[in-house]
Design a protein around this motif. Structure first.
Motif, PDB file in Angstrom:
ATOM      1  N   LEU A 124      -4.376  21.404 -45.635  1.00 33.58           N
ATOM      2  CA  LEU A 124      -4.982  22.506 -44.884  1.00 33.58           C
ATOM      3  C   LEU A 124      -5.811  23.457 -45.733  1.00 33.58           C
ATOM      4  CD1 LEU A 124      -2.040  23.415 -42.455  1.00 33.58           C
ATOM      5  CD2 LEU A 124      -4.261  22.449 -41.835  1.00 33.58           C
ATOM      6  N   ASP A 125      -5.706  23.378 -47.055  1.00 29.51           N
ATOM      7  CA  ASP A 125      -6.309  24.443 -47.878  1.00 29.51           C
ATOM      8  C   ASP A 125      -7.816  24.552 -47.723  1.00 29.51           C
ATOM      9  OD1 ASP A 125      -6.191  21.922 -49.308  1.00 29.51           O
ATOM     10  OD2 ASP A 125      -7.053  22.986 -50.999  1.00 29.51           O
ATOM     11  N   GLU A 126      -8.476  23.425 -47.465  1.00 32.38           N
ATOM     12  CA  GLU A 126      -9.928  23.484 -47.280  1.00 32.38           C
ATOM     13  C   GLU A 126     -10.291  24.189 -45.969  1.00 32.38           C
ATOM     14  OE1 GLU A 126      -8.119  20.750 -48.230  1.00 32.38           O
ATOM     15  OE2 GLU A 126      -9.442  19.174 -48.967  1.00 32.38           O
ATOM     16  N   PHE A 208     -12.110  22.368 -58.823  1.00 26.88           N
ATOM     17  CA  PHE A 208     -11.983  21.895 -57.431  1.00 26.88           C
ATOM     18  C   PHE A 208     -12.058  23.058 -56.454  1.00 26.88           C
ATOM     19  CE2 PHE A 208      -9.351  21.103 -53.687  1.00 26.88           C
ATOM     20  CZ  PHE A 208      -9.718  19.827 -53.280  1.00 26.88           C
ATOM     21  N   ARG A 209     -11.508  24.186 -56.855  1.00 27.96           N
ATOM     22  CA  ARG A 209     -11.496  25.330 -55.933  1.00 27.96           C
ATOM     23  C   ARG A 209     -12.935  25.776 -55.650  1.00 27.96           C
ATOM     24  NH1 ARG A 209      -5.718  27.367 -57.409  1.00 27.96           N
ATOM     25  NH2 ARG A 209      -4.749  25.344 -57.021  1.00 27.96           N
ATOM     26  N   GLU A 210     -13.822  25.635 -56.638  1.00 24.60           N
ATOM     27  CA  GLU A 210     -15.243  25.900 -56.354  1.00 24.60           C
ATOM     28  C   GLU A 210     -15.809  24.777 -55.478  1.00 24.60           C
ATOM     29  OE1 GLU A 210     -18.094  26.113 -59.681  1.00 24.60           O
ATOM     30  OE2 GLU A 210     -19.685  25.760 -58.203  1.00 24.60           O
ATOM     31  N   VAL A 250       0.675  10.631 -58.773  1.00 24.63           N
ATOM     32  CA  VAL A 250       0.989  11.704 -59.712  1.00 24.63           C
ATOM     33  C   VAL A 250      -0.312  12.430 -60.015  1.00 24.63           C
ATOM     34  CG1 VAL A 250       1.811  12.242 -62.048  1.00 24.63           C
ATOM     35  CG2 VAL A 250       2.890  10.388 -60.733  1.00 24.63           C
ATOM     36  N   LYS A 251      -0.229  13.754 -60.104  1.00 21.46           N
ATOM     37  CA  LYS A 251      -1.444  14.547 -60.262  1.00 21.46           C
ATOM     38  C   LYS A 251      -1.131  15.867 -60.941  1.00 21.46           C
ATOM     39  CE  LYS A 251      -4.732  16.826 -57.337  1.00 21.46           C
ATOM     40  NZ  LYS A 251      -5.068  17.195 -56.003  1.00 21.46           N
ATOM     41  N   PRO A 252      -1.918  16.340 -61.899  1.00 24.46           N
ATOM     42  CA  PRO A 252      -3.028  15.653 -62.573  1.00 24.46           C
ATOM     43  C   PRO A 252      -2.559  14.428 -63.370  1.00 24.46           C
ATOM     44  CG  PRO A 252      -3.047  18.017 -63.045  1.00 24.46           C
ATOM     45  CD  PRO A 252      -1.737  17.711 -62.410  1.00 24.46           C
ATOM     46  N   THR A 315     -10.837   9.205 -59.674  1.00 24.83           N
ATOM     47  CA  THR A 315     -11.645   9.840 -60.705  1.00 24.83           C
ATOM     48  C   THR A 315     -13.052  10.088 -60.190  1.00 24.83           C
ATOM     49  OG1 THR A 315     -12.683   9.545 -62.882  1.00 24.83           O
ATOM     50  CG2 THR A 315     -12.113   7.529 -61.704  1.00 24.83           C
ATOM     51  N   TYR A 316     -13.615  11.229 -60.571  1.00 23.90           N
ATOM     52  CA  TYR A 316     -14.984  11.554 -60.167  1.00 23.90           C
ATOM     53  C   TYR A 316     -15.998  10.647 -60.864  1.00 23.90           C
ATOM     54  CZ  TYR A 316     -12.561  15.458 -58.112  1.00 23.90           C
ATOM     55  OH  TYR A 316     -11.679  16.187 -57.358  1.00 23.90           O
ATOM     56  N   TRP A 317     -15.531   9.881 -61.852  1.00 24.29           N
ATOM     57  CA  TRP A 317     -16.409   8.919 -62.523  1.00 24.29           C
ATOM     58  C   TRP A 317     -16.270   7.518 -61.943  1.00 24.29           C
ATOM     59  CZ3 TRP A 317     -14.056  12.151 -66.612  1.00 24.29           C
ATOM     60  CH2 TRP A 317     -14.982  13.041 -67.183  1.00 24.29           C
TER      61      TRP A 317
HETATM   62  C1  PBG Z   1      -5.306  20.222 -52.123  1.00 28.52           C
HETATM   63  C2  PBG Z   1      -5.935  19.480 -53.239  1.00 28.52           C
HETATM   64  C3  PBG Z   1      -6.288  19.990 -54.487  1.00 28.52           C
HETATM   65  C4  PBG Z   1      -6.846  18.933 -55.195  1.00 28.52           C
HETATM   66  C5  PBG Z   1      -6.823  17.813 -54.372  1.00 28.52           C
HETATM   67  N1  PBG Z   1      -6.226  18.164 -53.175  1.00 28.52           N
HETATM   68  C6  PBG Z   1      -6.306  21.340 -55.036  1.00 28.52           C
HETATM   69  C7  PBG Z   1      -5.165  22.218 -55.128  1.00 28.52           C
HETATM   70  O1  PBG Z   1      -4.023  21.820 -54.970  1.00 28.52           O
HETATM   71  O2  PBG Z   1      -5.451  23.388 -55.368  1.00 28.52           O
HETATM   72  C8  PBG Z   1      -7.361  19.039 -56.591  1.00 28.52           C
HETATM   73  C9  PBG Z   1      -8.285  17.979 -57.017  1.00 28.52           C
HETATM   74  C10 PBG Z   1      -8.987  18.271 -58.286  1.00 28.52           C
HETATM   75  O3  PBG Z   1      -8.758  19.297 -58.960  1.00 28.52           O
HETATM   76  O4  PBG Z   1      -9.823  17.435 -58.652  1.00 28.52           O
HETATM   77  N2  PBG Z   1      -5.813  19.810 -50.896  1.00 28.52           N
END
Ligand code: PBG
Length: 326
Positions: A124-126, A208-210, A250-252, A315-317
């Motif tokens: 939902l954050d977007e 990402f937030r930008e 898993v992220k990052p 990955t963005y690449w």
């Molecule tokens: C949340 C979400 C985020 C990312 C992917 N899905 C950001 C967050 O949790 O603030 C980050 C992806 C990235 O930094 O490349 N919907």
């Protein structure tokens, strides 16, 4: 142990020999490209903190997605960026069939069909005006179960728009089970779930937030994990598998390769890792300064993530790397 006759350099003498003994492979099919599509822009817009990555219009997304798929990558992960005035406290524009993410999914599903794996960020954050990944209770806290009900609506809307895979990334408890039940009840039992299972509260999401023009004030520490907690990360992975995740993520990636390895060791389903925006931006910035060689370092970083046990890497690449590999 002693191997007096052993000379490992013998295995490195020719390119063909090195190729023969290479343990970890990195192939285009392992890579998934995250893409951003924005509403209300006339032309694709560069994301300044991620040089080379853009917010797409619907049209530029269609072209870029087709080009990316032609490189042989494994799939696409789509993020929607609505207009600010369409954001509300419950992220309605994410559920709206005419919301930017859902229309873009329909575009790509029509263009690409089953030629790629089309994935959508199920969060939902977007879409919320407060920028949190969930809906808030009266005290302003993220309400777990109300949020899960909203995630089900998001997932069903995305499946209905043509997503093969939904990607819940909000770290609510029980989100995978709720989405699985909701998809099944709506007739989408073939839609798969890529669960962001162990997602840490990371500074590496900064760019990402930008990219999604996030409205967030504060942080996500009540739902994303503490970077020091490896045991809890594995528990999250186990819970998501039990709840029906088809792929766990898993992220990052880079700062959590031990977690990737541990997840790969226990998981009966494929494991993904997300090389996030900050990882992209750091390597890009260093390369743009002439301090490191972009191609070498990108392929090395992706190989490292694969070596740690990831079957799939976001990955963005993805498309660049696929071109370099072929
Ligand atoms: C949340 C979400 C985020 C990312 C992917 N899905 C950001 C967050 O949790 O603030 C980050 C992806 C990235 O930094 O490349 N919907």
């Amino acid at each position: 142990m002693a191997f007096p006759r052993h000379r490992p350099r013998r295995q490195r003498t020719t390119p063909a020999l090195r190729r023969l003994v290479a343990q970890t492979s990195l192939e285009p099919r392992h890579l998934v490209l995250p893409m951003f599509v924005a509403d209300g822009i006339a032309e694709s817009a560069p994301i300044l903190s991620m040089p080379g990555v853009v917010q797409h219009t619907r049209d530029s997304l269609r072209r870029a997605a087709a080009d990316a798929v032609a490189t042989g990558i494994g799939g696409l992960m789509l993020f929607g960026v609505p207009c600010d005035e369409d954001k509300d406290p419950t992220g309605s524009v994410g559920v709206d069939p005419d919301g930017i993410l859902n229309v873009a999914l329909r575009d790509l599903a029509a263009d690409l069909g089953d030629a790629t794996v089309l994935m959508a960020d199920t969060c939902l954050d977007e879409f919320t005006d407060h920028g949190h990944c969930g809906v808030l209770d009266a005290a302003g806290r993220v309400d777990n179960d109300q949020t899960n009900r909203r995630y089900v609506e998001l997932a069903v809307a995305q499946a209905n728009s043509g997503a093969h895979v939904v990607g819940p990334s909000g770290m609510m408890d029980g989100q995978v089970a709720a989405i699985r039940d909701g998809l099944d009840a709506a007739g989408y039992s073939d839609t798969a779930i890529l669960a962001y299972a162990a997602k840490f509260a990371s500074g590496f999401y900064g760019p990402f937030r930008e990219a999604v023009a996030s409205s967030l004030q504060g942080d996500r520490r009540t739902y994303q994990q503490d970077p020091g907690n490896a045991r809890e990360a594995l528990h999250e992975v186990e819970l998501d598998i039990e709840e029906g995740a088809d792929i766990v993520m898993v992220k990052p990636a880079m700062s959590y390769l031990d977690v990737v390895r541990a997840a790969a060791d226990i998981s009966p389903v494929p494991v993904a890792a997300y090389q996030v925006s900050g990882e992209y931006s750091m390597i890009t910035a260093a390369a743009n300064n002439g301090w490191i060689d972009l191609r070498t370092v990108v392929l090395e970083s992706l190989t490292g993530i694969r070596r740690a046990g990831a079957d799939i890497v976001l990955t963005y690449w993805a498309a660049d790397a696929a071109r370099w590999l072929s």
